[in-house]
Design an enzyme around this catalytic site. Structure first.
Site, PDB file in Angstrom:
ATOM      1  N   ARG A  33       0.805  -1.222   0.000  1.00  0.00           N
ATOM      2  CA  ARG A  33       0.000   0.000   0.000  1.00  0.00           C
ATOM      3  C   ARG A  33       0.841   1.278   0.000  1.00  0.00           C
ATOM      4  O   ARG A  33       0.327   2.370  -0.202  1.00  0.00           O
ATOM      5  CB  ARG A  33      -0.957  -0.005   1.199  1.00  0.00           C
ATOM      6  N   GLY A  95       2.670 -15.141   7.102  1.00  0.00           N
ATOM      7  CA  GLY A  95       1.982 -14.609   8.278  1.00  0.00           C
ATOM      8  C   GLY A  95       2.929 -14.253   9.411  1.00  0.00           C
ATOM      9  O   GLY A  95       4.109 -14.627   9.410  1.00  0.00           O
ATOM     10  N   ASN A 378      34.111  40.606   7.272  1.00  0.00           N
ATOM     11  CA  ASN A 378      32.794  41.055   6.852  1.00  0.00           C
ATOM     12  C   ASN A 378      32.634  40.745   5.366  1.00  0.00           C
ATOM     13  O   ASN A 378      33.391  41.246   4.541  1.00  0.00           O
ATOM     14  CB  ASN A 378      32.655  42.567   7.105  1.00  0.00           C
ATOM     15  N   TYR A 388      33.308  26.086  -8.141  1.00  0.00           N
ATOM     16  CA  TYR A 388      33.145  24.952  -9.052  1.00  0.00           C
ATOM     17  C   TYR A 388      33.445  25.406 -10.474  1.00  0.00           C
ATOM     18  O   TYR A 388      32.886  26.401 -10.943  1.00  0.00           O
ATOM     19  CB  TYR A 388      31.693  24.461  -8.929  1.00  0.00           C
TER      20      TYR A 388
HETATM   21  C1  UD1 Z   1      -1.506  -7.576  12.476  1.00  0.00           C
HETATM   22  C2  UD1 Z   1      -2.213  -8.439  13.525  1.00  0.00           C
HETATM   23  C3  UD1 Z   1      -3.468  -7.708  14.009  1.00  0.00           C
HETATM   24  C4  UD1 Z   1      -3.089  -6.364  14.535  1.00  0.00           C
HETATM   25  C5  UD1 Z   1      -2.310  -5.551  13.510  1.00  0.00           C
HETATM   26  C6  UD1 Z   1      -1.740  -4.295  14.141  1.00  0.00           C
HETATM   27  C7  UD1 Z   1      -1.749 -10.767  13.014  1.00  0.00           C
HETATM   28  C8  UD1 Z   1      -2.277 -12.023  12.408  1.00  0.00           C
HETATM   29  N1  UD1 Z   1      -2.554  -9.714  12.963  1.00  0.00           N
HETATM   30  O1  UD1 Z   1      -2.360  -7.476  11.356  1.00  0.00           O
HETATM   31  O2  UD1 Z   1      -4.104  -8.459  15.027  1.00  0.00           O
HETATM   32  O3  UD1 Z   1      -4.239  -5.651  14.961  1.00  0.00           O
HETATM   33  O4  UD1 Z   1      -1.190  -6.309  13.014  1.00  0.00           O
HETATM   34  O5  UD1 Z   1      -1.126  -3.484  13.170  1.00  0.00           O
HETATM   35  O6  UD1 Z   1      -0.649 -10.769  13.530  1.00  0.00           O
HETATM   36  N2  UD1 Z   1       5.023  -9.548   8.633  1.00  0.00           N
HETATM   37  C9  UD1 Z   1       6.077 -10.377   8.367  1.00  0.00           C
HETATM   38  N3  UD1 Z   1       5.822 -11.562   7.723  1.00  0.00           N
HETATM   39  C10 UD1 Z   1       4.573 -11.936   7.364  1.00  0.00           C
HETATM   40  C11 UD1 Z   1       3.502 -11.073   7.641  1.00  0.00           C
HETATM   41  C12 UD1 Z   1       3.760  -9.886   8.291  1.00  0.00           C
HETATM   42  O7  UD1 Z   1       7.227 -10.090   8.681  1.00  0.00           O
HETATM   43  O8  UD1 Z   1       4.419 -13.041   6.794  1.00  0.00           O
HETATM   44  C13 UD1 Z   1       5.302  -8.270   9.330  1.00  0.00           C
HETATM   45  C14 UD1 Z   1       4.980  -7.073   8.470  1.00  0.00           C
HETATM   46  O9  UD1 Z   1       6.122  -6.636   7.755  1.00  0.00           O
HETATM   47  C15 UD1 Z   1       4.551  -6.037   9.505  1.00  0.00           C
HETATM   48  C16 UD1 Z   1       3.936  -6.880  10.609  1.00  0.00           C
HETATM   49  O10 UD1 Z   1       4.453  -8.191  10.447  1.00  0.00           O
HETATM   50  O11 UD1 Z   1       5.677  -5.346  10.027  1.00  0.00           O
HETATM   51  C17 UD1 Z   1       2.413  -6.892  10.582  1.00  0.00           C
HETATM   52  O12 UD1 Z   1       1.968  -7.448   9.390  1.00  0.00           O
HETATM   53  P1  UD1 Z   1       0.638  -6.987   8.682  1.00  0.00           P
HETATM   54  O13 UD1 Z   1       0.429  -7.832   7.482  1.00  0.00           O
HETATM   55  O14 UD1 Z   1       0.662  -5.509   8.499  1.00  0.00           O
HETATM   56  O15 UD1 Z   1      -0.448  -7.401   9.794  1.00  0.00           O
HETATM   57  P2  UD1 Z   1      -1.916  -6.868   9.914  1.00  0.00           P
HETATM   58  O16 UD1 Z   1      -2.777  -7.528   8.913  1.00  0.00           O
HETATM   59  O17 UD1 Z   1      -1.894  -5.399   9.968  1.00  0.00           O
HETATM   60 CA    CA Z   2      -0.211  -3.634   9.454  1.00  0.00          CA
END
Ligand code: UD1
Ligand code: CA
Length: 468
Positions: A33, A95, A378, A388
């Site tokens: 995004r 995840g 001054n 340059y």
């Molecule tokens: C997550 C939480 C949600 C919370 C929200 C807060 C979970 C399942 N959900 O959702 O409950 O309210 O954050 O902002 O945890 N990331 C990885 N690897 C992955 C997926 C994510 O490193 O496979 C990292 C992302 O880079 C980011 C963070 O984890 O820094 C959160 O990931 P994101 O996909 O933004 O989670 P949300 O859907 O926002």
């Molecule tokens: Ca997030």
């Protein structure tokens, strides 16, 4: 407080007795995004990558180790930004729970706590992280402590479901939540403090049978409860867990961080005449009694001494200003500008890689680059150091007490000796000895009455000229 002092003053909480911990910063998400070629966590806030804000907060608490979970394509950039962290790669991203699994070799047989943070949640404060680690140690020994918050709009955050005693039972993701669960205002920030001794066992039981087909870290709460352990919530401010997923959220986070920096500088004894229009970098260092006028912008690497006055619309970056100097309005100090005590730099003056010694004045409309300006010299209006030649840069030396007349071009490399005077409008391409007068001017020509005669002649021919 100076940055060095800030670093030296490790957060007080580190002196509290608590379990040693490792920090795990998740940053493998795609960040689609943002619509950017730059990894999301490297977008800047207050002049510093988001990720560095998270690391700075966590490092104040002295973790045993900081582990960064990166994606294959941002691994190198992240490692460069965080040279002291251990980087593990998650490929593909399945995840938040899976991200933690990727660091598992570093967590095996670890008896301390594991603090999980998100690289895209940069406003987190060390005080809050400390409160979470402290909660981890309380008598009921919660296996997981989650940082909760109550945003104005709970939107798509996961919801924290608690029992009558306020203990955490489970976290439900937005997509899986029933409407009664969506009515819960307490949300998951994502930040967790976990008992490292049970974390591998909790990860072993994670499944991906959910709406996104992902391993949700959030499910470890229900798993901990199922094996008879407690889980707890620490509540934080909505501001500090703001997650950055888009450019709008980046701007919102910037606003929060600027607000904090303004308050910090004012608390340290700096006057901000119009705080809302003053922009700081995280590393800006201002001594006591500095006065900053409206619409002043500090880029990275600025250090300003006591009592300095910075007048409106000045832009400072990579420079040092000693006590009692006066800058602006509309001055631009670029990297390598070093101003001595009591120096005056006025409107529309640009300095780059220039040492301006005590009491020297450059008050109007000048460019001084790759130069030294001696004490009490001054430099007149419109003076330009021609540093340059289209290929390389050269140095200009202006001696102490020298006087450079207005509209002088100093063609570098060139040296004007101490106490020398340069006549206005000169082009100085040779060294000027100390105490000499130098000027390059064509002889003055005057024709008496010529102007009046000229006007007469032209006004007669005017009508004819238009007709033809
Ligand atoms: C997550 C939480 C949600 C919370 C929200 C807060 C979970 C399942 N959900 O959702 O409950 O309210 O954050 O902002 O945890 N990331 C990885 N690897 C992955 C997926 C994510 O490193 O496979 C990292 C992302 O880079 C980011 C963070 O984890 O820094 C959160 O990931 P994101 O996909 O933004 O989670 P949300 O859907 O926002
Ligand atoms: Ca997030």
């Amino acid at each position: 407080m100076s940055e060095a002092a800030e670093r030296g003053r490790k957060y007080d909480g580190s002196r509290m007795s608590r379990t040693p911990f490792q920090a795990l910063v998740l940053a493998a998400g795609k960040g689609t995004r943002m619509r950017s070629g730059l990894p999301k966590v490297l977008h800047r806030l207050a002049g510093r990558p988001m990720l560095q804000h998270v690391l700075t907060a966590v490092e104040r608490l002295l973790p045993l180790r900081t582990v960064l979970v990166a994606a294959p394509d941002n691994r190198l950039a992240l490692a460069q930004t965080a040279p002291e962290s251990t980087v593990v790669v998650q490929d593909p991203p399945l995840g938040t729970g899976h991200a933690v699994m990727c660091a598992r070799p570093l967590l095996e047989h670890f008896q301390g706590d594991v603090l999980v943070l998100y690289g895209d949640t940069p406003l987190i404060r060390p005080e809050t992280l400390n409160a979470m680690l402290a909660r981890r140690r309380e008598g009921d020994d919660p296996a997981v402590v989650v940082l909760g918050f109550r945003p104005a709009d709970a939107a798509e955050y996961g919801r924290l479901l608690t029992d009558g005693a306020g203990m955490l039972e489970r976290i439900v993701e937005f997509r899986e939540a029933a409407s009664s669960e969506l009515a819960v205002g307490l949300c998951n920030s994502g930040v967790m403090a976990i008992d490292g001794a049970v974390l591998p066992a909790l990860l072993d039981r994670l499944r991906n049978d959910n709406a996104k087909g992902e391993y949700y870290l959030t499910n470890i709460v229900a798993i901990a409860r199922a094996i008879g352990r407690a889980a707890a919530v620490v509540e934080g401010e909505a501001d500090e867990v703001l997650g950055v997923n888009s450019r709008s959220e980046l701007a919102a986070a910037e606003a929060v961080i600027q607000q904090r920096l303004r308050r910090m500088h004012m608390d340290n004894g700096v006057t901000l005449i119009d705080p809302a229009s003053t922009w700081f970098c995280a590393d800006t260092r201002l001594a006591q009694d500095v006065v900053v006028g409206p619409s002043v912008v500090f880029g990275p690497g600025v250090e300003v001494g006591e009592g300095v006055e910075i007048l409106p619309f000045s832009h400072l970056e990579g420079c040092r200003v000693a006590a009692g100097a006066r800058i602006g309005p509309f001055a631009r100090l670029r990297p390598g500008a070093q101003l001595g005590e009591g120096v005056h730099v006025g409107n529309f003056v640009e300095l780059k890689n220039a040492k301006v010694e005590n009491g020297a004045k450059i008050n109007h409309l000048s460019y001084v680059g790759d130069a030294r300006v001696g004490a009490k010299a001054n430099v007149g209006a419109g003076t330009i150091t021609c540093n340059y030649d289209g290929f390389g840069k050269a140095h200009t030396e202006i001696g102490a007490g020298a006087f450079i007349g207005s509209n002088t071009a100093l063609v570098a490399p060139v040296k004007v000796g101490d106490g020398a005077i340069v006549g206005a409008g000169s082009v100085i391409a040779e060294d000027v000895p100390a105490d000499a007068l130098a000027m390059t001017r064509g002889p003055l020509t005057q024709k008496e009455g010529y102007a009046a005669e000229y006007r007469r002649r032209r006004s007669k021919s005017k009508v004819t000229a238009i007709k033809s």
